[in-house]
Scaffold this active site. Sequence first.
Site, PDB file in Angstrom:
ATOM      1  N   LYS A 263     -14.639  44.405 -44.674  1.00 37.84           N
ATOM      2  CA  LYS A 263     -13.356  43.695 -44.700  1.00 37.84           C
ATOM      3  C   LYS A 263     -12.997  43.155 -43.321  1.00 37.84           C
ATOM      4  O   LYS A 263     -12.308  42.143 -43.210  1.00 37.84           O
ATOM      5  CB  LYS A 263     -12.262  44.644 -45.195  1.00 37.84           C
ATOM      6  CG  LYS A 263     -12.485  45.164 -46.615  1.00 37.84           C
ATOM      7  CD  LYS A 263     -11.473  46.248 -46.967  1.00 37.84           C
ATOM      8  CE  LYS A 263     -11.714  46.795 -48.360  1.00 37.84           C
ATOM      9  NZ  LYS A 263     -10.780  47.914 -48.702  1.00 37.84           N
ATOM     10  N   ILE A 264     -13.440  43.840 -42.296  1.00 35.12           N
ATOM     11  CA  ILE A 264     -13.220  43.412 -40.924  1.00 35.12           C
ATOM     12  C   ILE A 264     -14.583  43.256 -40.258  1.00 35.12           C
ATOM     13  O   ILE A 264     -15.458  44.120 -40.411  1.00 35.12           O
ATOM     14  CB  ILE A 264     -12.361  44.435 -40.156  1.00 35.12           C
ATOM     15  CG1 ILE A 264     -10.973  44.533 -40.794  1.00 35.12           C
ATOM     16  CG2 ILE A 264     -12.236  44.062 -38.691  1.00 35.12           C
ATOM     17  CD1 ILE A 264     -10.072  45.551 -40.132  1.00 35.12           C
TER      18      ILE A 264
END
Length: 320
Positions: A288-289
């Site tokens: 996600k990051i």
Amino acid sequence: MEPNTDEYNTEECGDPVKQLKLAPGMTADMLVRAIGGAGAYNGGALAQAADIYEAMLRDEKATKFFGLAGAMVPAGMGGVVSDLIERGHIDILVSTGANLTHDTIEAIGCHHYHGTSVCDDIELRHEEINRIYDIFLPDEAFIRLEEFMQDCLSELPDKTTITISGLLRHIGEHLDHGILATAAKCDVPVYCPAIQDSMLGMQFWFYNQMHHITVDAFGDMKDIIDRCYAAERAGAFLVGGGVPKNFIFQNKLITPTGFDYAVQLTGDRPDLGGLSGATLTEAQSWGKINEDAAAVTVYGDATINLPLIAAAVLERMDQD
């Protein structure tokens, strides 16, 4: 006698801690930079968050997501969010239904009031006062909310199909200030995937018992996913966690890249397994990051950290 510093091995140490000095007339940014010089604990994280947030805003290719959870509007933080939208610092807002309910209550002329957390809640119930920690909200506000919502919804033709963001835009177009009003004016989409879990959702349900409006609960998925794919780079500023945090992260997750910038303000612990306390490094395990992202979590009260970070960065941006 001068101290002999030669005996200290500083090769493995970083920069020295600077004792924080206060001065009359310090601006928000001056204070944050001074806190950064001390650089310890969550003060250091706060200063780092301001730097990351500034970089996010200055990156013209970054789409800026903002997640709003917790009882922020009752605590007066709705004005901060509205200002950020108006300044173009939020491209996509994801909120809980509760914050948008309280935003609407404020926008129709009702108020939240300073109360106390040390009180007799049974007595408050008898007096028709609702408590959010040390904030009071009279039942009268919900009566006026119902009147507004029923009038507002009556302008939607029967057999209309509308997305949640479309419904929120419709509400915002009937208000003259606040988060929803500013978002509608600035053409910023507001997503609220759990709108049923709020008085706005309840008021819609009440209205629809005698009407035939369909809310497409999945209609916003394509829109936000398209925006995620279109984002050359992306940044997320997360106040709290919960549904807004997950909705932002999960939709970016299906694109080839994650977030390049992330700031999280939370008071929750990571070791209990809840999303609101989950670290941003944990989010990297999901993709996600991004691995090389600039990311930091600031632990503490968002009613302190949000306005301080926002004010410091606004000051920096206005100096250009």
